[in-house]
Motif scaffolding. Structure first.
Motif, mmCIF file in Angstrom:
data_model
loop_
_atom_site.group_PDB
_atom_site.id
_atom_site.type_symbol
_atom_site.label_atom_id
_atom_site.label_comp_id
_atom_site.label_asym_id
_atom_site.label_seq_id
_atom_site.Cartn_x
_atom_site.Cartn_y
_atom_site.Cartn_z
ATOM 1 N N GLY A 4 11.790 10.674 -23.167
ATOM 2 C CA GLY A 4 11.826 9.815 -21.977
ATOM 3 C C GLY A 4 12.440 8.455 -22.216
ATOM 4 O O GLY A 4 12.610 7.667 -21.286
ATOM 5 N N THR A 5 12.786 8.158 -23.478
ATOM 6 C CA THR A 5 13.395 6.878 -23.848
ATOM 7 C C THR A 5 14.903 7.062 -24.012
ATOM 8 O O THR A 5 15.371 8.147 -24.351
ATOM 9 C CB THR A 5 12.791 6.363 -25.167
ATOM 10 O OG1 THR A 5 11.368 6.298 -25.040
ATOM 11 C CG2 THR A 5 13.332 4.973 -25.504
ATOM 12 N N ALA A 6 15.665 6.010 -23.779
ATOM 13 C CA ALA A 6 17.121 6.096 -23.917
ATOM 14 C C ALA A 6 17.520 6.404 -25.354
ATOM 15 O O ALA A 6 16.969 5.848 -26.301
ATOM 16 C CB ALA A 6 17.765 4.796 -23.463
ATOM 17 N N LEU A 54 18.617 10.103 -21.627
ATOM 18 C CA LEU A 54 17.263 9.973 -22.141
ATOM 19 C C LEU A 54 16.959 11.107 -23.118
ATOM 20 O O LEU A 54 17.496 12.209 -23.013
ATOM 21 C CB LEU A 54 16.246 9.999 -20.992
ATOM 22 C CG LEU A 54 16.399 8.934 -19.910
ATOM 23 C CD1 LEU A 54 15.299 9.093 -18.858
ATOM 24 C CD2 LEU A 54 16.369 7.535 -20.506
ATOM 25 N N TRP A 107 9.563 9.644 -28.683
ATOM 26 C CA TRP A 107 10.763 9.081 -28.068
ATOM 27 C C TRP A 107 11.151 9.781 -26.776
ATOM 28 O O TRP A 107 12.087 9.341 -26.088
ATOM 29 C CB TRP A 107 11.934 9.142 -29.050
ATOM 30 C CG TRP A 107 11.850 8.102 -30.112
ATOM 31 C CD1 TRP A 107 11.296 8.229 -31.343
ATOM 32 C CD2 TRP A 107 12.310 6.749 -30.024
ATOM 33 N NE1 TRP A 107 11.379 7.054 -32.041
ATOM 34 C CE2 TRP A 107 12.003 6.129 -31.251
ATOM 35 C CE3 TRP A 107 12.952 6.011 -29.033
ATOM 36 C CZ2 TRP A 107 12.319 4.793 -31.507
ATOM 37 C CZ3 TRP A 107 13.281 4.687 -29.290
ATOM 38 C CH2 TRP A 107 12.961 4.090 -30.505
ATOM 39 N N SER A 151 18.416 3.418 -27.403
ATOM 40 C CA SER A 151 17.302 2.638 -27.951
ATOM 41 C C SER A 151 16.840 3.219 -29.274
ATOM 42 O O SER A 151 16.516 2.486 -30.211
ATOM 43 C CB SER A 151 16.137 2.614 -26.952
ATOM 44 O OG SER A 151 16.508 1.965 -25.759
ATOM 45 N N LEU A 152 16.812 4.556 -29.364
ATOM 46 C CA LEU A 152 16.429 5.212 -30.615
ATOM 47 C C LEU A 152 17.408 4.834 -31.720
ATOM 48 O O LEU A 152 16.999 4.487 -32.828
ATOM 49 C CB LEU A 152 16.376 6.721 -30.402
ATOM 50 C CG LEU A 152 15.958 7.598 -31.596
ATOM 51 C CD1 LEU A 152 15.266 8.869 -31.114
ATOM 52 C CD2 LEU A 152 17.168 7.989 -32.449
ATOM 53 N N GLY A 186 7.916 5.094 -33.053
ATOM 54 C CA GLY A 186 8.237 5.071 -31.623
ATOM 55 C C GLY A 186 8.970 3.817 -31.204
ATOM 56 O O GLY A 186 9.291 2.937 -32.027
ATOM 57 N N PRO A 187 9.244 3.718 -29.901
ATOM 58 C CA PRO A 187 9.968 2.548 -29.370
ATOM 59 C C PRO A 187 9.188 1.267 -29.603
ATOM 60 O O PRO A 187 7.944 1.262 -29.589
ATOM 61 C CB PRO A 187 10.069 2.851 -27.862
ATOM 62 C CG PRO A 187 9.869 4.339 -27.761
ATOM 63 C CD PRO A 187 8.926 4.708 -28.862
ATOM 64 N N THR A 188 9.912 0.190 -29.862
ATOM 65 C CA THR A 188 9.264 -1.094 -30.030
ATOM 66 C C THR A 188 9.182 -1.805 -28.699
ATOM 67 O O THR A 188 10.029 -1.624 -27.819
ATOM 68 C CB THR A 188 10.055 -1.979 -31.020
ATOM 69 O OG1 THR A 188 11.403 -2.110 -30.538
ATOM 70 C CG2 THR A 188 10.077 -1.348 -32.394
ATOM 71 N N ASP A 189 8.164 -2.608 -28.534
ATOM 72 C CA ASP A 189 8.008 -3.373 -27.299
ATOM 73 C C ASP A 189 8.881 -4.631 -27.360
ATOM 74 O O ASP A 189 8.867 -5.362 -28.351
ATOM 75 C CB ASP A 189 6.546 -3.808 -27.111
ATOM 76 C CG ASP A 189 5.629 -2.609 -26.913
ATOM 77 O OD1 ASP A 189 6.102 -1.624 -26.303
ATOM 78 O OD2 ASP A 189 4.470 -2.657 -27.347
ATOM 79 N N ASP A 190 9.647 -4.832 -26.323
ATOM 80 C CA ASP A 190 10.498 -6.038 -26.285
ATOM 81 C C ASP A 190 9.658 -7.254 -25.887
ATOM 82 O O ASP A 190 8.720 -7.151 -25.130
ATOM 83 C CB ASP A 190 11.637 -5.832 -25.269
ATOM 84 C CG ASP A 190 12.598 -4.727 -25.743
ATOM 85 O OD1 ASP A 190 13.164 -4.033 -24.882
ATOM 86 O OD2 ASP A 190 12.747 -4.580 -26.966
#
Length: 220
Positions: free
Chosen positions: A159-161, A190, A157, A164-165, A216-220
C-alpha cells in the motif's frame, strides 16, 4: 532444507544446481531421463524419472516432510496441478509454480500459489522464495559499488509507494514483476503483496537490506 523440483529444463537445472551448491538436499523430477544431463556434473542430489504430479512419484521423491516444492516444467497445466497436489495433499507450505500464461498466473497468485514467468529473474526469484534468506543480488557492476537486487515485497510496505521503499535504502526502482509480468513502474505505483521488486542500490546497503525494509516506512 529438502527441496523437490519438478522439471529439469534450463530453469529447473539451474535452480537445482544452485540449491545443491548451497548445501540443500535436492531431488529433481522429470519424465525424460535425458533431461538430467542438464544438471552440473558435480550435482549431488537425487533424480527421479516420472510425472511430477503423480502421487507415487512424489512420494518416491520424498515430498512428505519436504520444506519446499517448485514446479518448473514446460507445461502450465502440469505445473499448477503438481503445485496444488504438493500444497493440498502433501501439506508443503512453500510451493511455487512456473506459469507462462500471465492471465493464469494472476489467478493462481490469488489462490495463494506464487508463480514465476519467463522473465530474466525467474531463477533468482525461485531461489529467494525457497530459501528465504539467500542474497538478493542478481548483478553487481565491475567496480562493486552498485548492486541490482530482487526482493519480494515485505508485507509492511503493502500500500506504500514503490519510490518510498527505494528511497529508504538509497536506491532506485528498476523494474517490477507482478502476476508474472515484468514492467517499469511509474512514480505513483504502490506495493502489492508478492510483488518482486528490482532495485539498484549502493552495494554497501545489501547486507542490511532485509532488516532495513522490515522496519517499514518511516514517519515524515
Amino acid at each position: 532444507m529438502r527441496v523437490i523440483i519438478m522439471g529439469c529444463g534450463r530453469v529447473g537445472a539451474a535452480l537445482a544446481t544452485e540449491l545443491d551448491e548451497g548445501g540443500h538436499e535436492v531431488v529433481v523430477i522429470d519424465r525424460d531421463p535425458a533431461a538430467f544431463t542438464r544438471l552440473a556434473a558435480e550435482f549431488g542430489g537425487r533424480t527421479v524419472t516420472g510425472l511430477g504430479f503423480d502421487r507415487e512419484v512424489l512420494v518416491d521423491a520424498g515430498l512428505h516432510g519436504a520444506d519446499a516444492f517448485a514446479a518448473v516444467s514446460s507445461g502450465d497445466n502440469s505445473n499448477i496441478i503438481a503445485a496444488r497436489v504438493a500444497r493440498e495433499t502433501f501439506g508443503v507450505e512453500r510451493v511455487i509454480a512456473r506459469i507462462y500464461d500471465a492471465g493464469r498466473a494472476e489467478v493462481y497468485e490469488r489462490l495463494g500459489i506464487p508463480t514465476v514467468a519467463t522473465v530474466p529473474w525467474a531463477t533468482g526469484r525461485l531461489i529467494r522464495y525457497i530459501t528465504a534468506g539467500s542474497s538478493p543480488v542478481v548483478w553487481r557492476d565491475q567496480t562493486g559499488e552498485v548492486s541490482l537486487v530482487a526482493i519480494v515485497a515485505p508485507s509492511v510496505w503493502v500500500g506504500t509507494a514503490l519510490a518510498s521503499l527505494a528511497e529508504v535504502v538509497g536506491g532506485s526502482v528498476v523494474a517490477l514483476t507482478r502476476f508474472g509480468e515484468c514492467r517499469v513502474p511509474d512514480g505513483v505505483t504502490l506495493v502489492q503483496a508478492d510483488d518482486l521488486i528490482h532495485l539498484a542500490v549502493p552495494s554497501g546497503v545489501v547486507d542490511g537490506l532485509d532488516d532495513t525494509l522490515q522496519r517499514g516506512p518511516t514517519d515524515d
